[in-house]
Design a protein around this motif. Structure first.
Motif, PDB file in Angstrom:
ATOM      1  N   THR A 104       0.848  -1.272  -0.006  1.00  0.00           N
ATOM      2  CA  THR A 104       0.062  -0.016  -0.035  1.00  0.00           C
ATOM      3  C   THR A 104       0.855   1.227  -0.150  1.00  0.00           C
ATOM      4  O   THR A 104       0.369   2.184  -0.490  1.00  0.00           O
ATOM      5  N   ALA A 105       2.231   1.361   0.648  1.00  0.00           N
ATOM      6  CA  ALA A 105       2.687   2.590   0.714  1.00  0.00           C
ATOM      7  C   ALA A 105       4.210   2.378   0.752  1.00  0.00           C
ATOM      8  O   ALA A 105       5.032   2.974   1.303  1.00  0.00           O
ATOM      9  N   SER A 106       4.428   1.493  -0.261  1.00  0.00           N
ATOM     10  CA  SER A 106       5.873   0.900  -0.290  1.00  0.00           C
ATOM     11  C   SER A 106       6.937   2.014  -0.620  1.00  0.00           C
ATOM     12  O   SER A 106       7.886   2.235  -0.176  1.00  0.00           O
ATOM     13  N   ALA A 107       6.800   2.544  -1.694  1.00  0.00           N
ATOM     14  CA  ALA A 107       7.737   3.436  -2.108  1.00  0.00           C
ATOM     15  C   ALA A 107       8.213   4.737  -1.541  1.00  0.00           C
ATOM     16  O   ALA A 107       9.201   5.125  -1.055  1.00  0.00           O
ATOM     17  N   ASP A 108       7.041   5.503  -0.960  1.00  0.00           N
ATOM     18  CA  ASP A 108       7.158   6.402   0.027  1.00  0.00           C
ATOM     19  C   ASP A 108       7.664   6.013   1.456  1.00  0.00           C
ATOM     20  O   ASP A 108       8.455   6.769   1.978  1.00  0.00           O
ATOM     21  N   THR A 109       7.638   4.775   1.847  1.00  0.00           N
ATOM     22  CA  THR A 109       8.193   4.238   2.897  1.00  0.00           C
ATOM     23  C   THR A 109       9.527   3.904   2.656  1.00  0.00           C
ATOM     24  O   THR A 109      10.401   4.472   3.671  1.00  0.00           O
TER      25      THR A 109
END
Length: 219
Positions: free
Chosen positions: A103-108
């Protein structure tokens, strides 16, 4: 290293709990040490109330225990607690990695990178407190990406409960091995590879448990 005062978003209780927690995790307050409210309040430059409230958090995390006539003391480290703690940590970290990778991999991954670079530096020139803070910050980026809810709360509390064991694992060759695993985890998040993130998380926790048992003299 002395206290630096609470951060902008931290309460005095949060500040007191983390300052006492760091002293326990780093061994500055070893098992069996009596936790006295007044000296700690004076050292941290806070009133007695946040220190008393901090004790509640430390008791919930298993870092402190209360005995009749002795009061609160730093808890012992027991092999079964190390093994049980890592088994539970594996489950919640896998759940967290799976959800964040989907769900939020690149930002994380982007938020994890500065902590990863710091861990790379510390792998060859370790400073116990700096490594503790960088390692915690790296993993807490994953927990933060979960958003409010039970999984995030449970992950953070369990991490604190296991942090003495995690810290004991950060020695010798394990520092370089852990850095490589951290780097792979970031790569999997960058590409949104849920299967890879889950597999790496399981491997990372298993290797950490083995290293912690060795570092604590149980293996």
């Amino acid at each position: 290293m002395g206290p630096t005062g609470p951060g902008r978003d931290a309460t005095l209780t949060d500040f007191a709990a983390d300052e006492i927690r760091k002293r326990i995790v780093l061994g500055w307050l070893p098992p069996g040490t009596k936790l006295r409210v007044d000296p700690l309040a004076a050292e941290l430059d806070v009133s007695r109330v946040p220190v008393r409230e901090a004790f509640r958090e430390l008791l919930a995390e298993g870092l402190a225990e209360v005995y009749p006539r002795r009061g609160a003391v730093v808890s012992d480290i027991r092999r079964h607690d190390v093994e049980d703690g890592y088994r539970m940590l594996e489950e919640v970290e896998v759940m967290a990695a799976e959800r964040v990778a989907a769900t939020a991999s690149a930002d994380t991954a982007e938020r994890m990178r500065p902590h990863l670079l710091r861990l790379k530096e510390l792998a060859t020139d370790p400073d116990p407190l700096e490594h503790l803070l960088a390692h915690r910050a790296f993993h807490f980026e994953v927990f933060a990406a979960l958003g409010p809810g039970m999984l995030r709360r449970t992950s953070q509390m369990l991490w604190h409960a296991c942090e003495r064991y995690i810290n004991a694992s950060a020695r010798g060759d394990r520092l370089q091995q852990a850095y490589r695993e951290h780097a792979e985890l970031v790569r999997f998040f960058e590409t949104g590879d849920t299967v890879g993130a889950v597999a790496m998380t399981r491997m990372h926790v298993a290797h950490g448990c083995q290293a912690a048992l060795r570092g604590l003299g149980f293996d």
